[in-house]
Design a protein around this motif. Sequence first.
Motif, PDB file in Angstrom:
ATOM      1  N   MET A   1       9.133  -3.319  -1.693  1.00 47.51           N
ATOM      2  CA  MET A   1       7.893  -2.727  -1.874  1.00 47.51           C
ATOM      3  C   MET A   1       6.877  -3.665  -2.519  1.00 47.51           C
ATOM      4  O   MET A   1       5.618  -3.287  -2.606  1.00 47.51           O
ATOM      5  N   ILE A   2       7.334  -4.836  -3.154  1.00 47.36           N
ATOM      6  CA  ILE A   2       6.320  -5.737  -3.899  1.00 47.36           C
ATOM      7  C   ILE A   2       5.618  -6.459  -2.799  1.00 47.36           C
ATOM      8  O   ILE A   2       6.036  -7.219  -1.818  1.00 47.36           O
ATOM      9  N   SER A   3       4.241  -6.630  -2.794  1.00 47.29           N
ATOM     10  CA  SER A   3       3.499  -7.415  -1.820  1.00 47.29           C
ATOM     11  C   SER A   3       3.228  -8.860  -2.630  1.00 47.29           C
ATOM     12  O   SER A   3       3.154  -9.833  -1.861  1.00 47.29           O
ATOM     13  N   ASN A   4       3.059  -8.869  -3.878  1.00 50.14           N
ATOM     14  CA  ASN A   4       2.757 -10.255  -4.602  1.00 50.14           C
ATOM     15  C   ASN A   4       3.298 -10.058  -6.004  1.00 50.14           C
ATOM     16  O   ASN A   4       3.016  -8.643  -6.478  1.00 50.14           O
ATOM     17  N   SER A   5       3.690 -10.988  -6.636  1.00 45.09           N
ATOM     18  CA  SER A   5       3.899 -11.069  -8.112  1.00 45.09           C
ATOM     19  C   SER A   5       3.475 -12.505  -8.746  1.00 45.09           C
ATOM     20  O   SER A   5       3.606 -13.362  -7.963  1.00 45.09           O
TER      21      SER A   5
ATOM     22  N   ALA B   1       0.834  -1.200  -0.125  1.00 46.98           N
ATOM     23  CA  ALA B   1      -0.032   0.024  -0.019  1.00 46.98           C
ATOM     24  C   ALA B   1       0.871   1.263  -0.071  1.00 46.98           C
ATOM     25  O   ALA B   1       1.805   1.197   0.886  1.00 46.98           O
ATOM     26  N   GLY B   2       0.647   2.021  -1.184  1.00 51.65           N
ATOM     27  CA  GLY B   2       1.236   3.496  -0.998  1.00 51.65           C
ATOM     28  C   GLY B   2       2.654   3.317  -1.910  1.00 51.65           C
ATOM     29  O   GLY B   2       3.348   4.444  -1.678  1.00 51.65           O
ATOM     30  N   MET B   3       2.950   2.397  -2.253  1.00 52.10           N
ATOM     31  CA  MET B   3       4.449   2.222  -2.833  1.00 52.10           C
ATOM     32  C   MET B   3       4.572   2.271  -4.242  1.00 52.10           C
ATOM     33  O   MET B   3       5.665   2.057  -4.908  1.00 52.10           O
ATOM     34  N   ALA B   4       3.299   2.188  -4.881  1.00 52.23           N
ATOM     35  CA  ALA B   4       3.408   1.898  -6.337  1.00 52.23           C
ATOM     36  C   ALA B   4       4.141   3.122  -7.000  1.00 52.23           C
ATOM     37  O   ALA B   4       4.848   2.888  -7.878  1.00 52.23           O
ATOM     38  N   ASP B   5       4.182   4.507  -6.455  1.00 46.90           N
ATOM     39  CA  ASP B   5       4.726   5.545  -7.082  1.00 46.90           C
ATOM     40  C   ASP B   5       6.284   5.310  -7.011  1.00 46.90           C
ATOM     41  O   ASP B   5       7.047   5.768  -7.807  1.00 46.90           O
TER      42      ASP B   5
ATOM     43  N   ASP C   1      -1.042  -3.811  -9.674  1.00 49.16           N
ATOM     44  CA  ASP C   1      -0.771  -2.658 -10.005  1.00 49.16           C
ATOM     45  C   ASP C   1       0.163  -2.310 -11.201  1.00 49.16           C
ATOM     46  O   ASP C   1       0.044  -1.398 -11.742  1.00 49.16           O
ATOM     47  N   LEU C   2       0.923  -3.256 -11.692  1.00 53.40           N
ATOM     48  CA  LEU C   2       1.641  -3.117 -12.838  1.00 53.40           C
ATOM     49  C   LEU C   2       1.762  -4.351 -13.849  1.00 53.40           C
ATOM     50  O   LEU C   2       1.718  -5.610 -12.929  1.00 53.40           O
ATOM     51  N   MET C   3       1.728  -4.240 -14.908  1.00 56.87           N
ATOM     52  CA  MET C   3       2.072  -5.274 -15.766  1.00 56.87           C
ATOM     53  C   MET C   3       3.227  -5.250 -16.665  1.00 56.87           C
ATOM     54  O   MET C   3       3.312  -3.980 -17.175  1.00 56.87           O
ATOM     55  N   MET C   4       4.275  -5.984 -16.634  1.00 59.21           N
ATOM     56  CA  MET C   4       5.224  -5.772 -17.487  1.00 59.21           C
ATOM     57  C   MET C   4       5.322  -6.859 -18.722  1.00 59.21           C
ATOM     58  O   MET C   4       5.237  -8.184 -18.191  1.00 59.21           O
TER      59      MET C   4
END
Length: 159
Positions: free
Chosen positions: A133-137, A46-50, A85-88
Amino acid sequence: MRSLYAALICVCVLLSYTGDAFAQEMEAKKMEGHTWHELVMVKFEAGMADSAMKIIDNHFMKAGMEMESDMPAPQIMRLRSGEWDLMMVWTMDSIEDMNWEMSPEDIKWWEQMVEQEGSEEKAIKLMRTFDDMISNSTSYLATSKQQTPSETMGDNRQQ
């Protein structure tokens, strides 16, 4: 109850005939005209994406752009809905790219990261900061069909 058993037996008999016909029509076929991709989905704390995106842009991508390689950069998408939050997306030369535990391109990128950050210790510290900063991937393999230049969404319209 008896009619249920009779119906199940009929379905099984029909499937056995269909299965035989299907097996007779099968033939080996290699996928042609497809490109392989690796997709990585990331959920940040939470709050780490930026903050994580700043590390990606100002460090990871910068190192990739500075290294001597013709390796294409991943396509990066910030997701605005859903659980991720993100896809690469990395486009591979072929599925054979998956045979590497550490590819020559990975080594070049890491060497550039070490040079850019000033030492291996600083590069490792940055990687750990990002990982925290990663919760899950998760990751996926995907294919896309190579399109011809004339293909558009409306190509199948009747004229």
